[in-house]
Design an enzyme around this catalytic site. Structure first.
Site, short mmCIF file in Angstrom:
data_model
loop_
_atom_site.label_atom_id
_atom_site.label_comp_id
_atom_site.label_asym_id
_atom_site.label_seq_id
_atom_site.Cartn_x
_atom_site.Cartn_y
_atom_site.Cartn_z
N CYS A 86 0.82 -1.23 0.00
CA CYS A 86 0.00 0.00 0.00
C CYS A 86 0.84 1.26 0.00
O CYS A 86 0.32 2.36 -0.23
CB CYS A 86 -0.92 0.00 1.21
SG CYS A 86 -1.97 -1.46 1.33
N CYS A 236 -14.42 -0.12 7.15
CA CYS A 236 -13.30 -0.70 6.40
C CYS A 236 -13.15 -0.05 5.03
O CYS A 236 -14.15 0.31 4.39
CB CYS A 236 -13.52 -2.20 6.22
SG CYS A 236 -13.69 -3.11 7.78
N SER A 237 -11.92 0.07 4.56
CA SER A 237 -11.68 0.61 3.23
C SER A 237 -12.14 -0.38 2.17
O SER A 237 -12.05 -1.59 2.36
CB SER A 237 -10.19 0.92 3.04
OG SER A 237 -9.40 -0.24 3.23
N ILE A 239 -12.52 -2.13 -1.86
CA ILE A 239 -11.74 -2.47 -3.05
C ILE A 239 -11.93 -1.33 -4.06
O ILE A 239 -13.05 -0.90 -4.32
CB ILE A 239 -12.23 -3.80 -3.67
CG1 ILE A 239 -12.06 -4.94 -2.66
CG2 ILE A 239 -11.51 -4.09 -4.98
CD1 ILE A 239 -10.64 -5.25 -2.31
N HIS A 357 -9.40 2.90 -1.72
CA HIS A 357 -8.03 2.45 -1.47
C HIS A 357 -7.52 1.58 -2.60
O HIS A 357 -7.33 0.37 -2.44
CB HIS A 357 -7.97 1.70 -0.14
CG HIS A 357 -6.62 1.29 0.31
ND1 HIS A 357 -5.46 1.97 -0.04
CD2 HIS A 357 -6.22 0.23 1.07
CE1 HIS A 357 -4.42 1.36 0.49
NE2 HIS A 357 -4.85 0.30 1.17
#
Length: 412
Positions: A86, A236-237, A239, A357
């Protein structure tokens, strides 16, 4: 070493774009950055391109940057590819900064790009899950099978719950474990984690480049589907696909291109290491070095973009960056200090939770947001009078800590 400035930035909207290619995404970001900088592609002397998962998602390996930039008519110059999970494009930015700071080149293009969506969602999760020590994961999986019955009998949670790496990113199990420990240590609640998501989704609603955004309540966040305790989906981030790019030049020459350059006051890149529980984390160490290089303190920061791959991570990062004392992250989010209108807004872009993300693009996208904030170009999410900004971007995981982590401090 020369001082370095950013003179242009561009990025795509982040989202799920199965029909768009890496070339298409990168073109939009690069052309936006060049136009913003007021330069032609022929003036670019070196390019550094960050990407993490193309090999696993699209099959494109080894020459990702060259393949993409050739389509834009950029060639005949050094093109360097960086892969650091990342932190791939924040690593690319660090190298671009170094090229210009060293005096080797005067115009550097830095690109972050990612195609993370795939018709088979499990393939996306498996790609993300490659950012760990795979031998360690295999050993943990073996131990998890042996420990599952015992953990259930004792009312505990196994290290990896069913579905990790197949129906969700394996990293959410890591983040959930960190969150549970953080709750025990600080008294943080699920409502505190929800407050982070409420804030970032609101910020995302003000960002036309963000994947998600909206007006949510704490109850909305808590009632969204459970991913792994205590994380719900809206914590949560997602896809994501997307690309971002910036142009770097020597600070002494920046006003040849723009009247509003943004200075790179510090660029720090570290890898994790084995250390004792009382020693600084990789984030704390990177922040310390960045503050020293920039000559600033945490209180001097006006706006920040941090790696909120899950909501609890943002609270932990508050403490690691020195925005508050140890164990005070919950109090900080409750106070409104890090919300737009607060003293130190964090993740005005929406962060990873709302902006999205696309992992190889995230680091440069964070830098784009701070660039726009410091130039007063952030529109409805503008932080009034912002002069100093920070980005924090981690990548991968080894033995419970980020494998790579960067901190950048920018100012006008």
């Amino acid at each position: 070493m020369r001082d370095v400035a950013i003179i242009g930035a561009g990025m795509t909207k982040f989202g799920k774009f199965l029909e768009r290619s890496l070339k298409d995404l990168a073109r939009e970001a690069v052309e936006g950055a060049l136009q913003s900088a007021g330069i032609d592609k022929s003036q670019v002397q070196v390019a550094v391109v960050g990407n993490a998962t193309a090999g696993l998602i699209t099959g494109q390996e080894m020459i990702r940057g060259q393949v993409v930039l050739r389509e834009l008519g950029i060639g005949g110059i050094p093109v360097v590819n960086t892969e650091n999970a990342c932190a791939s494009s924040s690593t690319a930015f660090h190298l671009g900064w170094l090229y210009v700071a060293s005096g080797m080149y005067d115009v550097a293009l830095v690109v972050g790009m990612e195609k993370l969506t795939h018709p088979e969602k499990a393939r996306s999760f498996q790609a993300i899950g490659a950012a760990v020590d795979v031998e360690w994961v295999q050993e943990m999986a073996r131990r998890a099978k042996e420990a599952k019955a015992r953990a259930q009998a004792e009312g505990g949670q196994p290290a990896f719950q069913e579905g990790a790496g197949e129906r969700r990113s394996m990293f959410m199990d890591f983040y959930a474990a960190f969150a549970r420990r953080y709750m025990e240590r600080t008294g943080a609640t699920k409502e505190d984690f929800a407050r982070v998501a409420v804030k970032n989704l609101y910020h995302g609603s003000l960002n036309p480049k963000a994947q998600y955004g909206g007006q949510y309540t704490i109850e909305d966040i808590l009632n969204s589907p459970l991913v792994v305790e205590p994380l719900t989906r809206l914590m949560c981030s997602p896809i994501s696909d997307g690309a971002a790019a910036v142009v770097l030049v020597p600070a002494e020459k920046a006003r040849q291109y723009t009247s509003r350059p943004v200075l790179v006051r510090a660029s720090v890149l570290l890898s994790g290491k084995d250390h004792g529980p009382d020693e600084p984390s990789i984030t704390e160490e990177a922040a310390r070095l960045a503050y020293e290089k920039a000559g600033v303190e945490p209180k001097d920061l006006d706006v920040l973009e941090v790696h909120d791959a899950s909501a609890p991570a943002e609270l932990i990062i508050y403490e690691e960056l020195g925005l508050c004392g140890e164990g005070e992250g919950p109090s900080l989010i409750r106070s409104g200090h890090t919300r737009l209108g607060g003293k130190q807004p964090v993740n005005t872009s929406g962060g990873l939770i709302a902006k999205g993300h696309p992992i190889g693009a995230t680091g440069v996208a964070q830098i784009c947001e701070i660039f726009w904030q410091l130039r007063g170009e952030a529109g409805a999410r503008q932080v009034e009078g912002a002069k100093v900004g920070l980005t924090e971007n981690g990548g991968g995981m080894i033995r419970g800590e980020a494998a790579a982590l960067s901190v950048h401090i920018l100012s006008v």
